[in-house]
Design a protein around this motif. Sequence first.
Motif, PDB file in Angstrom:
ATOM      1  N   GLY A 126       0.831  -1.188   0.000  1.00  0.00           N
ATOM      2  CA  GLY A 126       0.000   0.000   0.000  1.00  0.00           C
ATOM      3  C   GLY A 126       0.867   1.240   0.000  1.00  0.00           C
ATOM      4  O   GLY A 126       2.089   1.168   0.166  1.00  0.00           O
ATOM      5  N   GLY A 127       0.245   2.403  -0.156  1.00  0.00           N
ATOM      6  CA  GLY A 127       1.000   3.636  -0.258  1.00  0.00           C
ATOM      7  C   GLY A 127       1.446   4.233   1.058  1.00  0.00           C
ATOM      8  O   GLY A 127       2.195   5.206   1.069  1.00  0.00           O
ATOM      9  N   GLU A 128       1.016   3.638   2.189  1.00  0.00           N
ATOM     10  CA  GLU A 128       1.327   4.227   3.492  1.00  0.00           C
ATOM     11  C   GLU A 128       2.823   4.285   3.793  1.00  0.00           C
ATOM     12  O   GLU A 128       3.324   5.356   4.215  1.00  0.00           O
ATOM     13  CB  GLU A 128       0.577   3.486   4.606  1.00  0.00           C
ATOM     14  N   PRO A 129       3.588   3.199   3.620  1.00  0.00           N
ATOM     15  CA  PRO A 129       5.033   3.311   3.866  1.00  0.00           C
ATOM     16  C   PRO A 129       5.705   4.344   2.971  1.00  0.00           C
ATOM     17  O   PRO A 129       6.601   5.066   3.410  1.00  0.00           O
ATOM     18  CB  PRO A 129       5.552   1.894   3.575  1.00  0.00           C
ATOM     19  N   ALA A 130       5.248   4.436   1.719  1.00  0.00           N
ATOM     20  CA  ALA A 130       5.815   5.432   0.807  1.00  0.00           C
ATOM     21  C   ALA A 130       5.471   6.840   1.264  1.00  0.00           C
ATOM     22  O   ALA A 130       6.288   7.758   1.176  1.00  0.00           O
ATOM     23  CB  ALA A 130       5.302   5.183  -0.608  1.00  0.00           C
ATOM     24  N   ALA A 131       4.256   7.040   1.761  1.00  0.00           N
ATOM     25  CA  ALA A 131       3.861   8.355   2.262  1.00  0.00           C
ATOM     26  C   ALA A 131       4.719   8.758   3.450  1.00  0.00           C
ATOM     27  O   ALA A 131       5.119   9.922   3.575  1.00  0.00           O
ATOM     28  CB  ALA A 131       2.383   8.345   2.653  1.00  0.00           C
ATOM     29  N   LEU A 132       5.013   7.805   4.333  1.00  0.00           N
ATOM     30  CA  LEU A 132       5.877   8.097   5.475  1.00  0.00           C
ATOM     31  C   LEU A 132       7.274   8.500   5.017  1.00  0.00           C
ATOM     32  O   LEU A 132       7.905   9.364   5.622  1.00  0.00           O
ATOM     33  CB  LEU A 132       5.948   6.874   6.400  1.00  0.00           C
ATOM     34  N   VAL A 133       7.755   7.884   3.946  1.00  0.00           N
ATOM     35  CA  VAL A 133       9.058   8.250   3.395  1.00  0.00           C
ATOM     36  C   VAL A 133       9.037   9.685   2.898  1.00  0.00           C
ATOM     37  O   VAL A 133       9.954  10.481   3.171  1.00  0.00           O
ATOM     38  CB  VAL A 133       9.457   7.276   2.262  1.00  0.00           C
ATOM     39  N   VAL A 134       8.006  10.057   2.170  1.00  0.00           N
ATOM     40  CA  VAL A 134       7.902  11.425   1.659  1.00  0.00           C
ATOM     41  C   VAL A 134       7.865  12.421   2.810  1.00  0.00           C
ATOM     42  O   VAL A 134       8.585  13.433   2.804  1.00  0.00           O
ATOM     43  CB  VAL A 134       6.645  11.580   0.779  1.00  0.00           C
ATOM     44  N   LEU A 135       7.043  12.150   3.814  1.00  0.00           N
ATOM     45  CA  LEU A 135       6.949  13.063   4.947  1.00  0.00           C
ATOM     46  C   LEU A 135       8.265  13.149   5.702  1.00  0.00           C
ATOM     47  O   LEU A 135       8.688  14.241   6.099  1.00  0.00           O
ATOM     48  CB  LEU A 135       5.831  12.610   5.891  1.00  0.00           C
ATOM     49  N   ASP A 136       8.915  12.015   5.906  1.00  0.00           N
ATOM     50  CA  ASP A 136      10.198  12.000   6.602  1.00  0.00           C
ATOM     51  C   ASP A 136      11.205  12.889   5.874  1.00  0.00           C
ATOM     52  O   ASP A 136      11.889  13.715   6.483  1.00  0.00           O
ATOM     53  CB  ASP A 136      10.714  10.562   6.683  1.00  0.00           C
ATOM     54  N   ALA A 137      11.287  12.730   4.556  1.00  0.00           N
ATOM     55  CA  ALA A 137      12.254  13.499   3.771  1.00  0.00           C
ATOM     56  C   ALA A 137      11.953  14.989   3.826  1.00  0.00           C
ATOM     57  O   ALA A 137      12.875  15.816   3.853  1.00  0.00           O
ATOM     58  CB  ALA A 137      12.247  13.006   2.322  1.00  0.00           C
ATOM     59  N   CYS A 138      10.671  15.350   3.850  1.00  0.00           N
ATOM     60  CA  CYS A 138      10.302  16.768   3.874  1.00  0.00           C
ATOM     61  C   CYS A 138      10.466  17.381   5.258  1.00  0.00           C
ATOM     62  O   CYS A 138      11.033  18.472   5.401  1.00  0.00           O
ATOM     63  CB  CYS A 138       8.853  16.937   3.414  1.00  0.00           C
ATOM     64  N   VAL A 139       9.964  16.696   6.277  1.00  0.00           N
ATOM     65  CA  VAL A 139       9.934  17.270   7.622  1.00  0.00           C
ATOM     66  C   VAL A 139      11.328  17.558   8.146  1.00  0.00           C
ATOM     67  O   VAL A 139      11.553  18.570   8.822  1.00  0.00           O
ATOM     68  CB  VAL A 139       9.168  16.332   8.574  1.00  0.00           C
ATOM     69  N   ARG A 140      12.283  16.716   7.810  1.00  0.00           N
ATOM     70  CA  ARG A 140      13.642  16.942   8.318  1.00  0.00           C
ATOM     71  C   ARG A 140      14.266  18.213   7.757  1.00  0.00           C
ATOM     72  O   ARG A 140      15.235  18.730   8.305  1.00  0.00           O
ATOM     73  CB  ARG A 140      14.525  15.734   8.014  1.00  0.00           C
ATOM     74  N   LEU A 141      13.707  18.747   6.659  1.00  0.00           N
ATOM     75  CA  LEU A 141      14.220  19.979   6.070  1.00  0.00           C
ATOM     76  C   LEU A 141      13.519  21.227   6.589  1.00  0.00           C
ATOM     77  O   LEU A 141      13.945  22.338   6.285  1.00  0.00           O
ATOM     78  CB  LEU A 141      14.079  19.933   4.546  1.00  0.00           C
ATOM     79  N   LEU A 142      12.465  21.062   7.370  1.00  0.00           N
ATOM     80  CA  LEU A 142      11.743  22.222   7.881  1.00  0.00           C
ATOM     81  C   LEU A 142      12.604  22.973   8.890  1.00  0.00           C
ATOM     82  O   LEU A 142      13.361  22.362   9.642  1.00  0.00           O
ATOM     83  CB  LEU A 142      10.429  21.779   8.536  1.00  0.00           C
ATOM     84  N   PRO A 143      12.514  24.300   8.913  1.00  0.00           N
ATOM     85  CA  PRO A 143      13.320  25.084   9.848  1.00  0.00           C
ATOM     86  C   PRO A 143      13.150  24.630  11.289  1.00  0.00           C
ATOM     87  O   PRO A 143      12.032  24.452  11.771  1.00  0.00           O
ATOM     88  CB  PRO A 143      12.778  26.509   9.649  1.00  0.00           C
ATOM     89  N   GLY A 144      14.275  24.398  11.950  1.00  0.00           N
ATOM     90  CA  GLY A 144      14.247  24.029  13.350  1.00  0.00           C
ATOM     91  C   GLY A 144      14.141  22.550  13.629  1.00  0.00           C
ATOM     92  O   GLY A 144      14.234  22.131  14.791  1.00  0.00           O
ATOM     93  N   THR A 145      13.964  21.719  12.587  1.00  0.00           N
ATOM     94  CA  THR A 145      13.837  20.282  12.839  1.00  0.00           C
ATOM     95  C   THR A 145      15.193  19.657  13.124  1.00  0.00           C
ATOM     96  O   THR A 145      15.362  18.937  14.107  1.00  0.00           O
ATOM     97  CB  THR A 145      13.175  19.574  11.646  1.00  0.00           C
ATOM     98  N   MET A 146      16.173  19.928  12.268  1.00  0.00           N
ATOM     99  CA  MET A 146      17.512  19.402  12.480  1.00  0.00           C
ATOM    100  C   MET A 146      18.346  20.383  13.275  1.00  0.00           C
ATOM    101  O   MET A 146      18.113  21.596  13.239  1.00  0.00           O
ATOM    102  CB  MET A 146      18.189  19.105  11.137  1.00  0.00           C
ATOM    103  N   GLY A 147      19.334  19.860  13.978  1.00  0.00           N
ATOM    104  CA  GLY A 147      20.147  20.694  14.851  1.00  0.00           C
ATOM    105  C   GLY A 147      20.970  21.725  14.119  1.00  0.00           C
ATOM    106  O   GLY A 147      21.107  22.855  14.558  1.00  0.00           O
TER     107      GLY A 147
END
Length: 240
Positions: free
Chosen positions: A148-169
């Motif tokens: 199903g598309g759920e694991p792929a969706a988590l991959v997309v979100l993971d890749a995007c969220v880590r680039l949001l300001p303040g997420t990474m140190g």
Amino acid sequence: MTSLPAPAPWRATILTLYPEMFPGHLGLSLAGDALARGAWSLEARNIRDHGIGRHRAVDDTPAGGGAGMVLRCDVLAAAIDAASPADDPRPRLLMSPRGRPLTQARVRALAEGPGVIVVCGRFEGVDERVIAGRGLEEVSIGDYVLSGGEPAALVVLDACVRLLPGTMGKHASGVEESFEGGALEYPHYTRPRDWEGHGIPEVLTGGNHAAIARWRAAQSDRITRERRPDLVRPKHERTT
């Protein structure tokens, strides 16, 4: 002096038959901390809420025959319309093995936008008419098929969220890594200095930052050529 309003958080809406699969690992570590702080938001909506009849049917047999079932266009369109009004600026992604491969450049563009709406397919796929009718962008995370598309969706979100300001140190953490410069990342080392007869390359311990930068660039180029020659651009296409 008036203060500027805080920027709106990056919003992710997931359309799925299994909303309990979210946030998954994104509720932990740095992404989870950012979610708890409100740096981004996640809403998982059940497609079955828009199912047909007493049993909330969401699929039917494929036209023309064949194995499996297909997500109905009317059901999926209703789910999309309920989650995303006509003026919603967020791109609508459909996780699909026939979609365009997800790249770091596309991830960065998504992370710099207002968020995403992600449709998680199931069964044999979704009715083709809803893809065009609701402007879905088909995205693939690799040349393989998932249940199903759920694991792929988590991959997309993971890749995007880590680039949001303040997420990474550190900002550099999102810049000096594989695919950001069109190449794979250089090797990393840390303590102990000697381990099972293997040492750290001397250039990394000498304190010459220019030499370190040259070594890392050369290693990145070598690894990319060995492992992903498809990423290597011809000399006439490279920028200086």
